[in-house]
Design an enzyme around this catalytic site. Structure first.
Site, short mmCIF file in Angstrom:
data_model
loop_
_atom_site.label_atom_id
_atom_site.label_comp_id
_atom_site.label_asym_id
_atom_site.label_seq_id
_atom_site.Cartn_x
_atom_site.Cartn_y
_atom_site.Cartn_z
N TYR A 1 38.94 -5.17 31.45
CA TYR A 1 39.88 -6.07 32.14
C TYR A 1 39.33 -6.48 33.50
CZ TYR A 1 44.14 -7.73 34.43
OH TYR A 1 45.07 -8.48 35.12
N LYS B 1 38.31 -10.28 34.95
CA LYS B 1 38.91 -10.89 36.13
C LYS B 1 37.84 -11.23 37.17
CE LYS B 1 42.82 -11.44 36.40
NZ LYS B 1 43.66 -12.53 35.86
N GLY C 1 107.91 -2.16 47.55
CA GLY C 1 108.73 -1.16 48.20
C GLY C 1 108.05 0.16 48.46
#
Length: 369
Positions: A103, A107, A282
């Site tokens: 790889y 690159k 209330g």
């Protein structure tokens, strides 16, 4: 100016195009693996800038690295040179270009091709050696370990952490896109012949897994992460983007009785907690005071009155509140306080306290206002 983006539907390409469009760049030529190759010639003839993001990360055969990462780069450069293009070219490379593996070699060969093109054509080139990139829209089991971890943990699937002490360097996808657009606008963060994306986060793999597990558990314990830490903030955003589409919502524990309900929403170790209080018509809640704990009340629906009194004094302070006129009311320490629903429908109050409730040390002292 027309901008060519190769790898346009990949992780980085998809995010970058979204950022470009938000900045007003609308003439984007998108090129991906299944684009008609005949379009490349026209794209390289017309474009004024190239974001070359296409590449291969996990092929079936390691030999495909060179064809995918260097081979297409060569094709792209030859097409630009055919038209005498001087369009600047930005390429997303990898820090692995410094390593001797298939790889990294592919690159590095792609980088060399781009740099040679710059020498020959005079075109500006921007070579970014990126570390691991994380963020929304990444592919699990492909783009990064973070993508895989997020995907699996969000689905209660196991993850594998071979070495929790292993340190990895990461950059966040939005930071990458911002830096890439800076290069487009001739303001690249360059060091020598390479360009940098900042900030870079250096984190142990075990720490990443621990944080992601805590994000999943936060739906139960309601603890929000420490967003003062930039990496944690960005990792949490990333994790949420991997949630299954049928799992965006989650239940909260509602404490209900005749008076209404009380539900904790968020907790923080440093910033207290947020709760939602629903009071029936209330009904009066509270009538207690705190030594140190302080709160903020915000009525978002219905109407009522918040009363406060300092212990030992007769003077009562009243704030009339309603969802039609939003106002936050501080509840300081040392004041006994109550909130009464004076309307004819449920009153919804968002309450923040500066500390999470601790049953062992509640700091809550009963006293009528």
């Amino acid at each position: 100016m027309e901008i060519l983006v190769t790898g346009s539907r990949g992780f980085v390409g998809r995010n970058l195009i979204a950022h470009l469009k938000q900045r007003g760049y609308s003439d984007i030529l998108e090129y991906d693996i299944d684009t008609d190759p005949r379009l490349l010639d026209g794209y390289t003839r017309r474009c004024g800038f190239v974001f070359h993001l296409a590449g291969i990360q996990r092929p079936q055969n390691p030999d495909e690295f060179m064809a995918g990462n260097m081979g297409f780069t060569q094709t792209l450069i030859e097409s630009l040179q055919k038209h005498g293009s001087k369009a600047p070219v930005l390429v997303s490379s990898s820090i692995q270009a410094e390593l001797d593996n298939p790889y990294g070699q592919s690159k590095k060969a792609g980088e060399d091709c781009i740099l040679a093109h710059a020498e020959k054509s005079g075109a500006a080139v921007y070579v970014y050696r990126l570390p691991n990139v994380f963020g929304k829209w990444g592919r699990p089991n492909y783009n990064s370990a973070v993508a895989t971890f997020c995907h699996n943990i969000a689905r209660d699937l196991p993850i594998t952490v071979n070495d929790p002490e292993a340190v990895i360097s990461l950059v966040y996808i939005d930071d990458v896109c911002v830096q890439f657009i800076r290069a487009l606008e001739q303001n690249a963060n360059r060091i020598g012949q390479y360009c940098m994306v900042e900030p870079v986060y250096t984190v142990k793999l075990g720490r990443i897994a621990q944080l992601l597990e805590s994000f999943r558990e936060s739906r139960g314990n309601l603890l929000i992460p420490d967003f003062a830490d930039e990496f944690t903030k960005k990792l949490y955003s990333t994790y949420l983007s991997y949630l299954p589409e049928d799992a965006f919502s989650y239940p909260l524990k509602m404490h209900s009785d005749h008076s209404g309900s009380f539900t904790e929403f968020l907790r923080s170790n440093s910033n207290g907690q947020v709760s939602v209080n629903i009071s029936k018509p209330g009904i009066t809640k509270g009538n207690h005071w705190h030594h140190s704990k302080n709160e903020k009340f915000l009525v978002v629906s219905g109407q009522g009155v918040i009363r406060l009194r300092a212990p030992g004094l007769e003077k009562t302070i009243e704030y009339h509140v309603s969802g039609g006129n939003l106002q936050a009311v501080d509840i300081p320490p040392g004041y006994t306080h109550s909130i009464e629903n004076t309307g004819d429908c449920d009153m919804v109050t968002v309450m923040w306290a500066n500390e999470c409730f601790d049953p062992a040390n509640p700091d809550t002292n009963a006293l009528e206002v």
